[in-house]
Design a protein around this motif. Structure first.
Motif, PDB file in Angstrom:
ATOM      1  N   VAL A 155      32.412  31.354  46.731  1.00  0.00           N
ATOM      2  CA  VAL A 155      33.441  31.070  48.073  1.00  0.00           C
ATOM      3  C   VAL A 155      34.475  31.104  48.330  1.00  0.00           C
ATOM      4  O   VAL A 155      35.577  30.978  49.038  1.00  0.00           O
ATOM      5  CB  VAL A 155      32.489  29.495  48.821  1.00  0.00           C
ATOM      6  CG1 VAL A 155      33.451  29.599  50.359  1.00  0.00           C
ATOM      7  CG2 VAL A 155      30.992  30.277  49.318  1.00  0.00           C
ATOM      8  N   SER A 156      34.969  29.996  47.612  1.00  0.00           N
ATOM      9  CA  SER A 156      36.286  29.496  47.245  1.00  0.00           C
ATOM     10  C   SER A 156      37.521  31.459  46.885  1.00  0.00           C
ATOM     11  O   SER A 156      38.514  30.654  47.577  1.00  0.00           O
ATOM     12  CB  SER A 156      36.489  28.937  46.342  1.00  0.00           C
ATOM     13  OG  SER A 156      36.795  29.503  44.444  1.00  0.00           O
ATOM     14  N   GLU A 157      37.002  31.570  46.076  1.00  0.00           N
ATOM     15  CA  GLU A 157      37.604  33.734  46.580  1.00  0.00           C
ATOM     16  C   GLU A 157      38.099  33.760  47.736  1.00  0.00           C
ATOM     17  O   GLU A 157      39.104  34.448  48.042  1.00  0.00           O
ATOM     18  CB  GLU A 157      37.061  33.864  45.275  1.00  0.00           C
ATOM     19  CG  GLU A 157      36.938  33.172  43.567  1.00  0.00           C
ATOM     20  CD  GLU A 157      35.625  34.697  43.281  1.00  0.00           C
ATOM     21  OE1 GLU A 157      36.107  34.614  42.077  1.00  0.00           O
ATOM     22  OE2 GLU A 157      34.456  35.316  43.146  1.00  0.00           O
ATOM     23  N   ALA A 158      36.992  33.587  48.521  1.00  0.00           N
ATOM     24  CA  ALA A 158      37.065  34.478  49.957  1.00  0.00           C
ATOM     25  C   ALA A 158      38.044  33.304  50.630  1.00  0.00           C
ATOM     26  O   ALA A 158      38.761  33.696  50.713  1.00  0.00           O
ATOM     27  CB  ALA A 158      35.231  34.312  50.523  1.00  0.00           C
ATOM     28  N   ARG A 159      38.479  32.854  50.196  1.00  0.00           N
ATOM     29  CA  ARG A 159      39.163  31.975  51.233  1.00  0.00           C
ATOM     30  C   ARG A 159      40.066  31.963  50.689  1.00  0.00           C
ATOM     31  O   ARG A 159      41.173  32.440  51.370  1.00  0.00           O
ATOM     32  CB  ARG A 159      38.327  30.172  51.442  1.00  0.00           C
ATOM     33  CG  ARG A 159      37.895  29.643  51.807  1.00  0.00           C
ATOM     34  CD  ARG A 159      37.783  28.850  52.760  1.00  0.00           C
ATOM     35  NE  ARG A 159      36.543  28.615  53.486  1.00  0.00           N
ATOM     36  CZ  ARG A 159      35.885  27.859  54.436  1.00  0.00           C
ATOM     37  NH1 ARG A 159      37.509  26.864  55.262  1.00  0.00           N
ATOM     38  NH2 ARG A 159      35.583  27.540  56.089  1.00  0.00           N
ATOM     39  N   GLU A 160      40.487  32.214  49.090  1.00  0.00           N
ATOM     40  CA  GLU A 160      42.153  32.456  48.489  1.00  0.00           C
ATOM     41  C   GLU A 160      42.389  34.025  49.116  1.00  0.00           C
ATOM     42  O   GLU A 160      43.553  33.929  49.659  1.00  0.00           O
ATOM     43  CB  GLU A 160      41.468  32.584  47.465  1.00  0.00           C
ATOM     44  CG  GLU A 160      43.349  32.283  46.552  1.00  0.00           C
ATOM     45  CD  GLU A 160      44.160  30.913  46.966  1.00  0.00           C
ATOM     46  OE1 GLU A 160      45.149  31.402  45.981  1.00  0.00           O
ATOM     47  OE2 GLU A 160      43.741  30.009  47.541  1.00  0.00           O
ATOM     48  N   GLN A 213      29.323  22.253  43.718  1.00  0.00           N
ATOM     49  CA  GLN A 213      29.542  23.057  42.204  1.00  0.00           C
ATOM     50  C   GLN A 213      29.872  24.705  42.251  1.00  0.00           C
ATOM     51  O   GLN A 213      30.389  25.021  41.097  1.00  0.00           O
ATOM     52  CB  GLN A 213      29.132  22.282  41.153  1.00  0.00           C
ATOM     53  CG  GLN A 213      27.831  22.672  41.092  1.00  0.00           C
ATOM     54  CD  GLN A 213      26.882  21.726  39.603  1.00  0.00           C
ATOM     55  OE1 GLN A 213      26.697  22.575  38.649  1.00  0.00           O
ATOM     56  NE2 GLN A 213      26.037  21.171  40.835  1.00  0.00           N
ATOM     57  N   TYR A 214      28.632  24.745  42.834  1.00  0.00           N
ATOM     58  CA  TYR A 214      28.563  26.901  42.922  1.00  0.00           C
ATOM     59  C   TYR A 214      29.546  27.309  43.953  1.00  0.00           C
ATOM     60  O   TYR A 214      29.420  28.577  44.066  1.00  0.00           O
ATOM     61  CB  TYR A 214      27.607  27.030  43.609  1.00  0.00           C
ATOM     62  CG  TYR A 214      25.944  26.017  42.524  1.00  0.00           C
ATOM     63  CD1 TYR A 214      26.573  25.694  40.944  1.00  0.00           C
ATOM     64  CD2 TYR A 214      25.620  25.189  42.646  1.00  0.00           C
ATOM     65  CE1 TYR A 214      25.126  25.915  40.045  1.00  0.00           C
ATOM     66  CE2 TYR A 214      23.789  24.915  41.944  1.00  0.00           C
ATOM     67  CZ  TYR A 214      24.384  24.789  40.304  1.00  0.00           C
ATOM     68  OH  TYR A 214      23.743  24.404  39.790  1.00  0.00           O
ATOM     69  N   LEU A 215      30.561  26.181  44.398  1.00  0.00           N
ATOM     70  CA  LEU A 215      32.188  27.537  45.528  1.00  0.00           C
ATOM     71  C   LEU A 215      32.357  27.901  44.916  1.00  0.00           C
ATOM     72  O   LEU A 215      33.656  29.013  44.880  1.00  0.00           O
ATOM     73  CB  LEU A 215      31.615  25.891  46.662  1.00  0.00           C
ATOM     74  CG  LEU A 215      31.050  25.484  47.250  1.00  0.00           C
ATOM     75  CD1 LEU A 215      31.666  24.226  48.182  1.00  0.00           C
ATOM     76  CD2 LEU A 215      30.284  26.349  48.986  1.00  0.00           C
ATOM     77  N   ALA A 216      32.953  27.788  42.941  1.00  0.00           N
ATOM     78  CA  ALA A 216      34.461  28.075  42.915  1.00  0.00           C
ATOM     79  C   ALA A 216      33.555  28.416  40.949  1.00  0.00           C
ATOM     80  O   ALA A 216      32.414  28.051  41.292  1.00  0.00           O
ATOM     81  CB  ALA A 216      35.342  27.271  42.429  1.00  0.00           C
ATOM     82  N   GLY A 217      34.323  29.317  40.665  1.00  0.00           N
ATOM     83  CA  GLY A 217      33.909  29.635  39.545  1.00  0.00           C
ATOM     84  C   GLY A 217      34.329  28.530  38.161  1.00  0.00           C
ATOM     85  O   GLY A 217      35.556  28.096  38.609  1.00  0.00           O
ATOM     86  N   ASP A 218      34.016  28.564  36.685  1.00  0.00           N
ATOM     87  CA  ASP A 218      34.956  28.531  35.855  1.00  0.00           C
ATOM     88  C   ASP A 218      35.060  29.198  35.182  1.00  0.00           C
ATOM     89  O   ASP A 218      34.485  29.719  34.157  1.00  0.00           O
ATOM     90  CB  ASP A 218      33.195  27.137  34.699  1.00  0.00           C
ATOM     91  CG  ASP A 218      33.974  26.607  33.948  1.00  0.00           C
ATOM     92  OD1 ASP A 218      35.574  27.110  33.524  1.00  0.00           O
ATOM     93  OD2 ASP A 218      33.246  26.221  33.003  1.00  0.00           O
ATOM     94  N   TYR A 219      36.424  30.110  35.043  1.00  0.00           N
ATOM     95  CA  TYR A 219      37.317  30.872  34.893  1.00  0.00           C
ATOM     96  C   TYR A 219      37.499  30.404  33.285  1.00  0.00           C
ATOM     97  O   TYR A 219      38.273  30.258  32.777  1.00  0.00           O
ATOM     98  CB  TYR A 219      38.329  31.066  35.520  1.00  0.00           C
ATOM     99  CG  TYR A 219      37.429  31.677  37.080  1.00  0.00           C
ATOM    100  CD1 TYR A 219      38.046  30.432  37.855  1.00  0.00           C
ATOM    101  CD2 TYR A 219      37.206  32.802  37.704  1.00  0.00           C
ATOM    102  CE1 TYR A 219      37.306  30.427  39.086  1.00  0.00           C
ATOM    103  CE2 TYR A 219      36.625  32.877  39.061  1.00  0.00           C
ATOM    104  CZ  TYR A 219      37.055  31.786  39.611  1.00  0.00           C
ATOM    105  OH  TYR A 219      36.543  31.712  40.845  1.00  0.00           O
TER     106      TYR A 219
END
Length: 448
Positions: free
Chosen positions: A133-138, A439-445
């Motif tokens: 989700v965080s990536e979509a917003r970005e 915790q599942y809205l963004a990745g641990d890159y």
């Protein structure tokens, strides 16, 4: 070679992916578009062929982590330079590329697309737009700020029957809609154990680059690459991410929905590795001009989907289409098969003739006669992107739209981590009220 962080100042992917210093962007000529293609698997080759079929396109770069994929297409585009690392490609050819097409596994959509957009490149990215989700917003934010032409790869968005259904729903043919039920029996899930073996990495494959920002994992032949990655949490988005984007698209667009208030997934307990093979995801959306005060949306996927429900029963005992959606409104139901079939109106348990309404809608939209040939119709969505890059058209699925649709899909994916629990979504803060889900809205890159 000097290296820098690929998203400077971004809270999303800062301190994750490293790349060489990028060249300055250079605008293309008004009468041609020089394209670079990242990902050349089955969908990537399809995208490449559709984009390249536009007379104003010149393919200048091909990129894939598997040299075998490049070899399959390079003979058709002998003047295009080949790369295995998109970061190197964009660094070395930034001034020679006018637009970028991304068709990698889902987990690499955002890293590749955002890097290209930060170089002011228009981007065509396959669905679902992102893995988180965080990536979509970005991606939406960057595209807006830089005023870039963008398009998500939902080719059927531009097809006759989907545009027709949108017009019929907005005309009020079934009144205000209170429920949508949608389904796909595809199985992009995996309920089994993780593999314990590891296999030698093929010489042609750069496994580290394939993993990209995803966690380190041993290569297993035919397990992830090239086709099964959608089943696994680290790389794909399950059946909901694959088919949900297509099948949600028309109801979502027709009803002018935004993001949901709540989401709940009925599925097996999470195993931390694969997506559930069967999901029933229920959303509640705030009302719009085309719905009641609230809209209920139920998605069914996996073997045997959809589960039986009176609202899914068709007249004359007819079987449901293999995939599709049903709008349930005040005056009746509208069945929309997926895909290339006209919508059908059902009132009081019987089909109704809507030839006149379809003719009126077709005339209003200037659709002409339906052409139900995927090979001829699919390129239109790609050509729309090319023409928009050349200032001759506008895209119909820009990231401003695609990011919100993808967010809806991904909230259902996250809900699969909490089976049977209703999660409450705050659109303004982009957070769940249930803190454990955030915790599942963004990745641990991973750096690679």
């Amino acid at each position: 070679m000097q290296r820098r962080r690929f998203i400077q100042g971004s809270s999303l992917l800062a301190a994750t992916v490293l790349l060489p210093q990028c060249a300055t962007s250079k605008q293309g000529k008004a009468d041609r578009l020089r394209t670079a293609h990242i990902g050349l698997g089955f969908q990537g080759r399809s995208d490449l062929e559709a984009i390249a079929s536009h007379p104003s396109v010149e393919v200048v770069a091909l990129c894939d982590v598997d040299a075998r994929m490049i070899a399959e297409v390079q003979g058709t585009y002998p003047n295009a330079r080949a790369f295995e690392d998109y970061r190197v490609m964009l660094s070395e050819m930034g001034g020679e590329i006018d637009a970028v097409i991304v068709a990698t596994p889902d987990h690499s959509h955002a890293p590749a697309s955002l890097l290209a957009m930060q170089m002011d490149k228009p981007v065509y990215c396959q669905k679902p737009l992102t893995h988180h989700v965080s990536e979509a917003r970005e991606m939406d934010r960057v595209a807006r700020e830089r005023k870039l032409v963008t398009q998500m790869g939902i080719q059927v968005h531009s097809f006759y029957d989907y545009r027709m259904a949108t017009e019929l729903i907005r005309s009020g043919i079934i009144g205000k809609v209170d429920t949508v039920r949608a389904w796909s029996p595809k199985n992009w899930g995996y309920n089994g154990p993780q593999p314990t073996k590891s296999d030698p990495v093929p010489e042609a494959l750069n496994w580290d680059l394939w993993l990209g920002t995803a966690p380190e994992r041993a290569y297993v032949e035919d397990w992830y690459h090239p086709t099964n990655w959608r089943k696994f949490l680290d790389y794909g988005c399950g059946t909901l991410g694959d088919m949900g984007v297509h099948i949600f698209d028309t109801p979502y667009n027709a009803l002018e929905l935004d993001v949901p208030l709540t989401v709940m997934n009925e599925c097996r307990p999470p195993n931390g590795y694969g997506f559930p093979e069967n999901n029933i995801v229920t959303y509640e959306f705030p009302g719009t001009d085309y719905t009641g005060d609230r809209l209920k949306w139920v998605w069914y996927d996996g073997p045997g989907a959809p589960a039986g429900h009176p609202e899914l029963q068709l007249p004359n005992g007819d079987a449901l289409p293999e995939q599709g959606a049903v709008f349930v409104g005040e005056k009746g139901r509208l069945l929309l098969p997926h895909f290339m079939e006209e919508p059908r109106l059902i009132v009081d348990g019987a089909y109704q003739n809507i030839d006149a309404e379809i003719a009126d809608a077709a005339a209003s939209l200037k659709l002409g006669e339906p052409i139900r040939n995927y090979a001829s119709e699919s390129p239109k969505h790609y050509h729309q992107f090319v023409d928009a890059c050349l200032g001759k058209d506008e895209t119909s699925a820009p990231f401003s739209y695609a990011a919100r649709l993808t967010e809806v899909i991904l909230l259902g994916v996250v809900a699969g981590r909490f089976p049977g629990q209703t999660l409450h979504w705050n659109a303004e803060s982009a957070q769940f009220d249930e803190a454990e889900a955030n915790q599942y809205l963004a990745g641990d890159y991973r750096e690679f």
